[in-house]
Every structure is written in structure tokens, then in C-alpha cells.
Design an enzyme around this catalytic site. Structure first.
Site, PDB file in Angstrom:
ATOM      1  N   GLY A 115       0.807  -1.218   0.000  1.00 33.10           N
ATOM      2  CA  GLY A 115       0.000   0.000   0.000  1.00 33.10           C
ATOM      3  C   GLY A 115       0.836   1.261   0.000  1.00 33.10           C
ATOM      4  O   GLY A 115       0.520   2.236  -0.692  1.00 33.10           O
ATOM      5  N   CYS A 116       1.919   1.246   0.749  1.00 33.83           N
ATOM      6  CA  CYS A 116       2.778   2.434   0.859  1.00 33.83           C
ATOM      7  C   CYS A 116       3.505   2.704  -0.457  1.00 33.83           C
ATOM      8  O   CYS A 116       3.691   3.857  -0.854  1.00 33.83           O
ATOM      9  CB  CYS A 116       3.765   2.265   2.005  1.00 33.83           C
ATOM     10  N   THR A 117       3.909   1.636  -1.134  1.00 31.83           N
ATOM     11  CA  THR A 117       4.569   1.788  -2.429  1.00 31.83           C
ATOM     12  C   THR A 117       3.578   2.374  -3.436  1.00 31.83           C
ATOM     13  O   THR A 117       3.895   3.332  -4.154  1.00 31.83           O
ATOM     14  CB  THR A 117       5.107   0.434  -2.926  1.00 31.83           C
TER      15      THR A 117
ATOM     16  N   ALA B 137       3.006   6.098  -2.718  1.00 29.48           N
ATOM     17  CA  ALA B 137       4.156   6.912  -3.128  1.00 29.48           C
ATOM     18  C   ALA B 137       4.227   7.011  -4.652  1.00 29.48           C
ATOM     19  O   ALA B 137       4.543   8.076  -5.207  1.00 29.48           O
ATOM     20  CB  ALA B 137       5.442   6.330  -2.565  1.00 29.48           C
TER      21      ALA B 137
END
Length: 155
Positions: free
Chosen positions: A44-46, A49
Site C-alpha cells: 500500500g505504501c509503495t 508513493a
């Protein structure tokens, strides 16, 4: 933890970035998006970003800076940014002080296990240093575009 609500003064911050410290004062007169995420190089964080990076040119045209914040180190951020060709600024808050100041250090629950962690959240701060919009419990899909739409609507 402060009550970070729309219209309130944004909590001050100083965070470690790849090119040195990032401070709220550095953005005086210009809007900034401050988004908090749990961990570098996770699914999710990738995606988040990458989505902010894909919209980077549009944020720049709107005169808005974007800063992603997690507890990961500056070295971890550099590796993460290089691996995925990220252009958003990533800042490190290893002690979680700024994360807490923005109310993004919360109790989470996964499979019945309670623990403390970073709530995926985003804050649009106007050029006067006030909170223009708050997004909590962010769902990644479409989020960067929602933030860009709100940023373009700033006076």
C-alpha cells in the site's frame, strides 16, 4: 497529541529528509501535502508513493510540495525512492514525534491483535500554515488525485 482539524494551525515540524531537515517554515507562503504512511517498500505504501509521484508534475504546477513521512530512516527512504523512481520528498520521523503531533499514531487491530502504528493519513496545509483538508484512514486507490483536486482548489 493535538486536535488537528481543518482551519487550525498546522503543528510545527522538523524532519530529516534526503537533502537535510524539512521544516514547516520552509514551506511558508506555499501549500504542502504532508502524508503519513506505515512503512517503506510495502504494497500500500509503495502504491501511494507511486501515485503521488505520478501526480508530482501536477502538484508542482499547482505550487504544492508533497512530503511523505514514516518512521523509516533516511537511508531506507533513499533505497525506497531509488527502487521505485519516486520523486516525492520522503522524511524520517524515527521517534514518531511529528506523527503523534498530527494524531496519526493510533491503536490498530489486526486479526484481533491490538498494537500501535501509523494511521495512513494526509494533511493539506495552505500557504498560511493552516490545515486546509484532513484525510484519515486513507484508502490508497484514487487518493493522490483527491488530494490534487483539493490542492488545486486552494485560494
Amino acid at each position: 497529541m493535538a486536535d488537528v482539524i481543518e482551519g487550525a494551525a498546522a503543528p510545527d515540524f522538523e524532519l530529516a529528509g534526503a537533502d537535510g531537515p524539512l521544516r514547516l517554515a520552509d514551506f511558508k507562503g506555499k501549500p504542502v501535502v504532508l502524508y503519513f504512511y506505515p512503512k517503506d517498500d510495502t504494497t500500500g505504501c509503495t502504491r501511494e508513493a507511486q501515485d503521488f509521484t505520478a501526480a508530482q508534475v501536477d502538484f508542482a504546477k499547482a505550487g504544492v510540495s508533497v512530503v511523505g513521512v514514516s518512521k523509516d530512516t533516511v537511508a531506507s527512504h533513499a533505497k525506497f525512492a531509488k527502487k521505485y523512481d519516486l520523486s516525492v520528498q520522503l522524511a524520517s520521523d524515527p521517534e514518531g514525534e511529528v506523527i503523534d503531533r498530527y494524531g496519526s499514531w493510533v491503536e490498530k487491530n489486526m486479526y484481533g491483535r491490538k498494537y500501535m502504528g501509523i494511521e495512513r493519513s494526509t494533511f493539506l496545509i495552505d500557504g498560511a500554515g493552516r490545515i486546509a483538508r484532513v484525510w484519515r484512514k486513507v484508502k490508497v486507490a484514487g487518493h493522490a488525485q483527491d488530494v490534487l483536486t483539493a490542492a488545486r482548489a486552494l485560494p
